[in-house]
Design an enzyme around this catalytic site. Structure first.
Site, PDB file in Angstrom:
ATOM      1  N   ASP A  73     108.181 -39.937  75.645  1.00 52.01           N
ATOM      2  CA  ASP A  73     109.192 -39.649  74.638  1.00 52.01           C
ATOM      3  C   ASP A  73     110.350 -39.051  75.411  1.00 52.01           C
ATOM      4  O   ASP A  73     110.164 -38.132  76.211  1.00 52.01           O
ATOM      5  CB  ASP A  73     108.683 -38.688  73.566  1.00 52.01           C
ATOM      6  CG  ASP A  73     109.618 -38.674  72.359  1.00 52.01           C
ATOM      7  OD1 ASP A  73     110.047 -39.761  71.946  1.00 52.01           O
ATOM      8  OD2 ASP A  73     109.913 -37.584  71.834  1.00 52.01           O
ATOM      9  N   SER A  74     111.498 -39.602  75.219  1.00 50.82           N
ATOM     10  CA  SER A  74     112.635 -39.174  76.019  1.00 50.82           C
ATOM     11  C   SER A  74     113.883 -39.140  75.166  1.00 50.82           C
ATOM     12  O   SER A  74     113.954 -39.758  74.099  1.00 50.82           O
ATOM     13  CB  SER A  74     112.834 -40.105  77.217  1.00 50.82           C
ATOM     14  OG  SER A  74     112.900 -41.455  76.806  1.00 50.82           O
TER      15      SER A  74
END
Length: 204
Positions: A73-74
């Site tokens: 998740d970025s």
């Protein structure tokens, strides 16, 4: 250790898949993405942090497929916007994954603050963040790492490479945006590259 021949990356983003494939090539593992798998369960990313969202994705898909899964998740955290868009980066403008809308909203939000750009056209300090979580359901192995990349938000998009907010993310040391770097340059300094390096050190 990872015993499977393939590692599943819990994303359909082909830009991310290519970056993961380079890492696992060093470990003699092949990578498949969710685009290669039919009927994967829908996952609601309702965590309050990048790590929480990544772990949820990795755990659900690993259990569903009974194989090793890595999820990330970025996103982008902008100082002048108090860390926004943060975990909402991919759906900042309401439509998930629409880069143009997200970039336009980001610039509009900064312009509304009447910030005077510096000599490079930069409006705010910012940070790309990438959380990676690897889950092996057979050994109960869970690995969590996080990588970052520091930069600035520029007032006009530049560059044709990359994806997401790359055209607005200016790197003073290169005097270029992330979208103006070639793949080799980006893979040396990006938030995902830094997280992958940490993961590699653990896995090797």
């Amino acid at each position: 250790m990872i015993n499977e021949e393939f590692v599943i990356v819990a994303t359909k983003n082909q830009g991310k898949v290519k970056e993961f494939a380079k890492l696992f090539q060093k470990l003699n593992k092949k990578v498949r993405s969710l685009a290669d798998i039919d009927q994967v369960p829908e996952i609601i990313e309702d965590g309050i942090s990048f790590i929480e969202n990544a772990e949820k994705k990795a755990s659900i898909i690993a259990k569903y497929l009974n194989t090793t899964v890595i999820a990330d998740d970025s996103g982008l955290c902008v100082d002048q916007l108090k860390g926004a868009p943060g975990i909402y980066s991919a759906r900042y403008a309401g439509e998930h994954g629409n880069d143009n809308l997200n970039n336009n909203k980001l610039l509009n939000e900064l312009n509304n603050l009447n910030i005077e750009p510096d000599e490079n056209g930069c409006l705010s300090k910012a940070q790309f963040v990438c959380a990676l979580v690897l889950v092996n359901p057979n050994s109960n192995q869970v690995i969590k790492v996080e990588g970052t990349c520091e930069g600035r938000i520029i007032n006009q998009p530049r560059g044709e490479c990359g994806f997401g907010y790359d055209p607005l993310f200016y790197l003073p040391q290169y005097k270029k945006t992330m979208a103006e770097l070639n793949v080799e340059e980006k893979n040396k300094i990006s938030h995902r590259a830094n997280a992958l390096k940490k993961l590699y050190e653990i896995l090797k």
